[in-house]
Scaffold this motif. Structure first.
Motif, PDB file in Angstrom:
ATOM      1  N   MET A   1       0.535 144.026  36.547  1.00 27.00           N
ATOM      2  CA  MET A   1       0.438 142.684  37.080  1.00 27.00           C
ATOM      3  C   MET A   1      -0.374 141.841  36.102  1.00 27.00           C
ATOM      4  O   MET A   1      -1.344 142.301  35.522  1.00 27.00           O
ATOM      5  CB  MET A   1      -0.215 142.677  38.461  1.00 27.00           C
ATOM      6  CG  MET A   1      -0.170 141.306  39.100  1.00 27.00           C
ATOM      7  SD  MET A   1      -1.192 141.195  40.576  1.00 27.00           S
ATOM      8  CE  MET A   1      -0.005 141.487  41.840  1.00 27.00           C
ATOM      9  N   ASN A   2       0.009 140.597  35.947  1.00 28.27           N
ATOM     10  CA  ASN A   2      -0.637 139.656  35.053  1.00 28.27           C
ATOM     11  C   ASN A   2      -2.017 139.270  35.592  1.00 28.27           C
ATOM     12  O   ASN A   2      -2.242 139.241  36.786  1.00 28.27           O
ATOM     13  CB  ASN A   2       0.268 138.420  34.941  1.00 28.27           C
ATOM     14  CG  ASN A   2      -0.102 137.528  33.783  1.00 28.27           C
ATOM     15  OD1 ASN A   2      -1.237 137.518  33.343  1.00 28.27           O
ATOM     16  ND2 ASN A   2       0.859 136.786  33.298  1.00 28.27           N
ATOM     17  N   ASP A   3      -2.967 138.954  34.688  1.00 28.27           N
ATOM     18  CA  ASP A   3      -4.309 138.543  35.098  1.00 28.27           C
ATOM     19  C   ASP A   3      -4.360 137.132  35.655  1.00 28.27           C
ATOM     20  O   ASP A   3      -5.316 136.764  36.314  1.00 28.27           O
ATOM     21  CB  ASP A   3      -5.272 138.634  33.908  1.00 28.27           C
ATOM     22  CG  ASP A   3      -5.570 140.078  33.539  1.00 28.27           C
ATOM     23  OD1 ASP A   3      -5.334 140.968  34.374  1.00 28.27           O
ATOM     24  OD2 ASP A   3      -6.042 140.303  32.423  1.00 28.27           O
ATOM     25  N   VAL A   4      -3.342 136.319  35.368  1.00 29.01           N
ATOM     26  CA  VAL A   4      -3.309 134.933  35.826  1.00 29.01           C
ATOM     27  C   VAL A   4      -2.358 134.838  37.023  1.00 29.01           C
ATOM     28  O   VAL A   4      -1.250 135.353  36.985  1.00 29.01           O
ATOM     29  CB  VAL A   4      -2.832 133.991  34.696  1.00 29.01           C
ATOM     30  CG1 VAL A   4      -2.769 132.563  35.181  1.00 29.01           C
ATOM     31  CG2 VAL A   4      -3.739 134.120  33.485  1.00 29.01           C
ATOM     32  N   LEU A   5      -2.834 134.180  38.072  1.00 33.08           N
ATOM     33  CA  LEU A   5      -2.009 134.012  39.268  1.00 33.08           C
ATOM     34  C   LEU A   5      -0.812 133.127  38.969  1.00 33.08           C
ATOM     35  O   LEU A   5      -0.957 132.033  38.425  1.00 33.08           O
ATOM     36  CB  LEU A   5      -2.828 133.383  40.400  1.00 33.08           C
ATOM     37  CG  LEU A   5      -2.046 132.994  41.657  1.00 33.08           C
ATOM     38  CD1 LEU A   5      -1.525 134.235  42.371  1.00 33.08           C
ATOM     39  CD2 LEU A   5      -2.911 132.171  42.585  1.00 33.08           C
ATOM     40  N   ASP A   6       0.365 133.596  39.291  1.00 31.72           N
ATOM     41  CA  ASP A   6       1.579 132.773  39.207  1.00 31.72           C
ATOM     42  C   ASP A   6       1.702 132.053  40.543  1.00 31.72           C
ATOM     43  O   ASP A   6       2.108 132.638  41.547  1.00 31.72           O
ATOM     44  CB  ASP A   6       2.792 133.660  38.946  1.00 31.72           C
ATOM     45  CG  ASP A   6       4.101 132.891  38.855  1.00 31.72           C
ATOM     46  OD1 ASP A   6       4.115 131.664  39.115  1.00 31.72           O
ATOM     47  OD2 ASP A   6       5.130 133.524  38.533  1.00 31.72           O
TER      48      ASP A   6
END
Length: 138
Positions: free
Chosen positions: A1-6
């Motif tokens: 999972m990416n560290d930045v919220l989509d």
């Protein structure tokens, strides 16, 4: 999972639906359901800490919506099953939760005022739930 919220993946309540005994209630504007557990305090000699043991669970919620039919009055205090669906097309998937053994704890019979839109609110209790479809990040 990416560290930045989509932000596009954040679910919107606009895509929520409520099915009561399999019938979609399209007049619902809000639904909540929570489970609480009665925590029993455990205190032992020689320890400064209070611990807790889970006791009985209690489920409760509320269905709010617009007055369109007399369905909730006819339902009365009879048992029903509720399926809550949140299916935002931008989310990672749809979430469906089935609430078991639901019963209204209050039935609104008359609630209107000249010039206002008629709304209904039905609080309920339930015993048991099932996470039918979870939302899981890719």
């Amino acid at each position: 999972m990416n560290d930045v919220l989509d932000a596009s993946r954040v679910c919107s309540g606009t895509y929520g639906k409520i099915y009561l005994d399999g019938k979609w209630h399209n007049n619902v504007s809000e639904c909540t359901a929570d489970v609480e557990t009665d925590m029993k305090a455990i205190i032992t000699c020689g320890s400064e800490w209070e611990d807790n043991k889970a006791g009985a669970k209690k489920g409760s919620g509320t269905i709010k919506g617009y007055k369109v039919t007399s369905d909730m009055i006819k339902q009365g205090f009879k048992k029903f099953e509720l399926l809550a669906e949140l299916d935002d097309p931008e989310a990672y998937g749809a979430e469906r939760i089935r609430l078991k053994n639901c019963k209204a704890s209050k039935v609104s019979l008359v609630n209107f005022k000249a010039g206002d839109i008629c709304e209904t609110e039905t609080p309920f209790v339930f015993s048991g739930y099932e996470l039918v479809d979870p939302i899981e990040a890719e």
